[in-house]
Design a protein around this motif. Sequence first.
Motif, PDB file in Angstrom:
ATOM      1  N   ASN A   1       7.353  29.102   9.014  1.00 45.01           N
ATOM      2  CA  ASN A   1       7.116  29.863  10.241  1.00 45.01           C
ATOM      3  C   ASN A   1       6.034  30.924  10.040  1.00 45.01           C
ATOM      4  N   LYS A   2       5.969  31.510   8.840  1.00 49.44           N
ATOM      5  CA  LYS A   2       4.899  32.478   8.565  1.00 49.44           C
ATOM      6  C   LYS A   2       3.533  31.816   8.632  1.00 49.44           C
ATOM      7  N   LEU A   3       3.434  30.625   8.066  1.00 48.26           N
ATOM      8  CA  LEU A   3       2.160  29.905   8.103  1.00 48.26           C
ATOM      9  C   LEU A   3       1.767  29.572   9.540  1.00 48.26           C
ATOM     10  N   ASN A   4       2.711  28.975  10.269  1.00 47.38           N
ATOM     11  CA  ASN A   4       2.401  28.570  11.643  1.00 47.38           C
ATOM     12  C   ASN A   4       2.078  29.770  12.528  1.00 47.38           C
ATOM     13  N   SER A   5       2.859  30.828  12.393  1.00 47.24           N
ATOM     14  CA  SER A   5       2.660  31.990  13.268  1.00 47.24           C
ATOM     15  C   SER A   5       1.373  32.735  12.930  1.00 47.24           C
ATOM     16  N   SER A   6       1.032  32.842  11.638  1.00 44.35           N
ATOM     17  CA  SER A   6      -0.200  33.546  11.272  1.00 44.35           C
ATOM     18  C   SER A   6      -1.437  32.771  11.723  1.00 44.35           C
ATOM     19  N   ILE A   7      -1.385  31.449  11.614  1.00 43.43           N
ATOM     20  CA  ILE A   7      -2.512  30.623  12.080  1.00 43.43           C
ATOM     21  C   ILE A   7      -2.649  30.729  13.593  1.00 43.43           C
ATOM     22  N   SER A   8      -1.516  30.648  14.301  1.00 44.75           N
ATOM     23  CA  SER A   8      -1.545  30.780  15.772  1.00 44.75           C
ATOM     24  C   SER A   8      -2.063  32.151  16.175  1.00 44.75           C
ATOM     25  N   LEU A   9      -1.644  33.188  15.435  1.00 39.45           N
ATOM     26  CA  LEU A   9      -2.070  34.547  15.757  1.00 39.45           C
ATOM     27  C   LEU A   9      -3.580  34.692  15.648  1.00 39.45           C
ATOM     28  N   ILE A  10      -4.160  34.205  14.570  1.00 37.89           N
ATOM     29  CA  ILE A  10      -5.597  34.411  14.382  1.00 37.89           C
ATOM     30  C   ILE A  10      -6.414  33.553  15.346  1.00 37.89           C
ATOM     31  N   VAL A  11      -5.877  32.413  15.755  1.00 36.23           N
ATOM     32  CA  VAL A  11      -6.567  31.618  16.785  1.00 36.23           C
ATOM     33  C   VAL A  11      -6.576  32.380  18.103  1.00 36.23           C
ATOM     34  N   ILE A  12      -5.424  32.944  18.470  1.00 37.40           N
ATOM     35  CA  ILE A  12      -5.334  33.733  19.705  1.00 37.40           C
ATOM     36  C   ILE A  12      -6.260  34.939  19.645  1.00 37.40           C
ATOM     37  N   LEU A  13      -6.267  35.628  18.489  1.00 37.96           N
ATOM     38  CA  LEU A  13      -7.134  36.804  18.339  1.00 37.96           C
ATOM     39  C   LEU A  13      -8.603  36.421  18.445  1.00 37.96           C
ATOM     40  N   SER A  14      -8.969  35.287  17.853  1.00 36.79           N
ATOM     41  CA  SER A  14     -10.364  34.843  17.917  1.00 36.79           C
ATOM     42  C   SER A  14     -10.789  34.570  19.355  1.00 36.79           C
ATOM     43  N   ILE A  15      -9.920  33.923  20.115  1.00 38.23           N
ATOM     44  CA  ILE A  15     -10.248  33.601  21.516  1.00 38.23           C
ATOM     45  C   ILE A  15     -10.310  34.869  22.367  1.00 38.23           C
TER      46      ILE A  15
ATOM     47  N   THR B   1      -1.621  44.067   7.655  1.00 34.86           N
ATOM     48  CA  THR B   1      -0.833  44.522   8.805  1.00 34.86           C
ATOM     49  C   THR B   1       0.430  43.680   8.973  1.00 34.86           C
ATOM     50  N   LEU B   2       0.330  42.372   8.746  1.00 33.46           N
ATOM     51  CA  LEU B   2       1.500  41.496   8.887  1.00 33.46           C
ATOM     52  C   LEU B   2       2.580  41.835   7.865  1.00 33.46           C
ATOM     53  N   TYR B   3       2.187  42.011   6.601  1.00 33.07           N
ATOM     54  CA  TYR B   3       3.162  42.257   5.542  1.00 33.07           C
ATOM     55  C   TYR B   3       3.569  43.725   5.438  1.00 33.07           C
ATOM     56  N   GLY B   4       2.682  44.635   5.785  1.00 29.96           N
ATOM     57  CA  GLY B   4       2.982  46.057   5.638  1.00 29.96           C
ATOM     58  C   GLY B   4       3.373  46.757   6.909  1.00 29.96           C
ATOM     59  N   GLY B   5       3.192  46.099   8.071  1.00 28.51           N
ATOM     60  CA  GLY B   5       3.537  46.727   9.338  1.00 28.51           C
ATOM     61  C   GLY B   5       2.415  47.618   9.850  1.00 28.51           C
ATOM     62  N   TRP B   6       2.696  48.299  10.972  1.00 34.05           N
ATOM     63  CA  TRP B   6       1.651  49.096  11.624  1.00 34.05           C
ATOM     64  C   TRP B   6       1.149  50.267  10.767  1.00 34.05           C
ATOM     65  N   PRO B   7       1.990  50.917   9.899  1.00 35.95           N
ATOM     66  CA  PRO B   7       1.416  52.015   9.091  1.00 35.95           C
ATOM     67  C   PRO B   7       0.303  51.526   8.161  1.00 35.95           C
TER      68      PRO B   7
ATOM     69  N   SER C   1       3.843  41.910  13.790  1.00 37.53           N
ATOM     70  CA  SER C   1       4.331  42.079  12.413  1.00 37.53           C
ATOM     71  C   SER C   1       5.788  42.497  12.336  1.00 37.53           C
ATOM     72  N   SER C   2       6.360  42.998  13.439  1.00 36.65           N
ATOM     73  CA  SER C   2       7.742  43.499  13.404  1.00 36.65           C
ATOM     74  C   SER C   2       8.739  42.418  13.004  1.00 36.65           C
ATOM     75  N   ASN C   3       8.452  41.154  13.352  1.00 36.76           N
ATOM     76  CA  ASN C   3       9.361  40.050  13.020  1.00 36.76           C
ATOM     77  C   ASN C   3       8.813  39.133  11.932  1.00 36.76           C
ATOM     78  N   PHE C   4       7.578  39.373  11.494  1.00 35.93           N
ATOM     79  CA  PHE C   4       6.897  38.438  10.590  1.00 35.93           C
ATOM     80  C   PHE C   4       7.645  38.271   9.272  1.00 35.93           C
ATOM     81  N   ASN C   5       8.083  39.378   8.646  1.00 31.46           N
ATOM     82  CA  ASN C   5       8.704  39.312   7.320  1.00 31.46           C
ATOM     83  C   ASN C   5      10.076  38.649   7.327  1.00 31.46           C
ATOM     84  N   SER C   6      10.659  38.461   8.511  1.00 31.72           N
ATOM     85  CA  SER C   6      11.963  37.788   8.591  1.00 31.72           C
ATOM     86  C   SER C   6      11.818  36.271   8.696  1.00 31.72           C
ATOM     87  N   TYR C   7      10.590  35.783   8.853  1.00 30.78           N
ATOM     88  CA  TYR C   7      10.360  34.345   8.975  1.00 30.78           C
ATOM     89  C   TYR C   7      10.406  33.671   7.599  1.00 30.78           C
TER      90      TYR C   7
END
Length: 421
Positions: free
Chosen positions: A131-145, A77-83, A121-127
Amino acid sequence: MNFTYINQHILDNLFYILVSILIYSTLLDHGKRLSQYGKLLITTCMSIPIILCMKFPIYIDEYCVHDLRQIPFIIGTLYGGWPVGAVLLVILLTGRFIMNGFNLLTLIVYIVIFVITALFSSNFNSYNRKNKLNSSISLIVILSIVTSFLALAMSDSFRITEAYVFYFILLPPFIIGLAIYIMEILKDAILIRTQMVRLEKMEVVSQLAASISHEVRNPLTVVKGFVQLLKEPDLTQTEKEQYIQHVVRELDSAESIISEYLAFAKPALDKVDPISIEREIGYVIEMIKPLANMNSVTLSEQLTPGVTRGNTQHFKQCFLNLIKNGIEAMPTGGELRIVSHVDANNIIIEIRDDGIGMNKEQIHRFGEPYYSSKEKGTGLGSMVAVKTIQTMNGTLHITSASNKGTTITVTLPVYDEESSI
């Protein structure tokens, strides 16, 4: 962290994810045709570990089963977007309900994960990579909580245990960080290799341009002289016509040199055609003669007519690289001979120089990327030549000895147009 929780099932799930990432990067590097279907490619490659992780889960205890399906789902989803995420969501939920039956909590949890990840994911590929590493780790922590609180609110039997914290909150950030890092490293490697191949070609083009400028200047000087002669008032009509013929001939010569240079410099299309060995190598020889003249190298040719099949532009670049290597192997000048002959099924092309030769290691490593015996060489010219010959189902053999010269023998299959119809 309790390392007793790390078992064979975790390593299996991690293996499925990492292998799928490697397959995706390999296919993406295969060529332009595959890269045009990037979304379909990442959907396919990420759906496989989703299914495998669910099929072979991690058993926490007899009442709790977990797997890492959310990792490839989030990556896709991050690399390919919502489709891509929407398709992976359907695959994930379908597989989950077929294997273990319908569960409302699972449906809601993964819809929440999809919505949040798709928005992110809309801004992920521009990082950049960091920033991709930090944001993806932060995202999955937030999702887990978020999903943990959602599960607590919707299920009375749900409990947060030590094992749950490890598998659902601590482990996923580490794995997604590793997966994203590997994906970015592979993407950078593909990009760097592509840029290096372009730089190698531009180096050849710049060297040809320098030598061709000398070659073009000669006919232009002749043209200038005859044009000045045409100003003479006492010229007869016959003399004028002779001078004009000389001018036209020299201009045609200059045009031919420039046309061959431009034909080599333009991008090659992935098109396969019959290739006339005599004609195309003849074009290459004419194009590289200025460079040979500048290096006091004499080119001699004995080409037998023969037809093979491949990409004409790549074929010419291949032999231009090989002939250029032969010229550069004779720093004090010499003779470079290009000979071809045809037997029943093969075309054999030999390029012989009287240069400094190659040792056994150089022969063995010829064609390896980034390996070159030249001080400023990248080795990519030789790599491109070897790859082109292999693509045409041919072979390359080197015979050489130090200070006694080198012979490169290229064998290509004969193309029989009648038998291919």
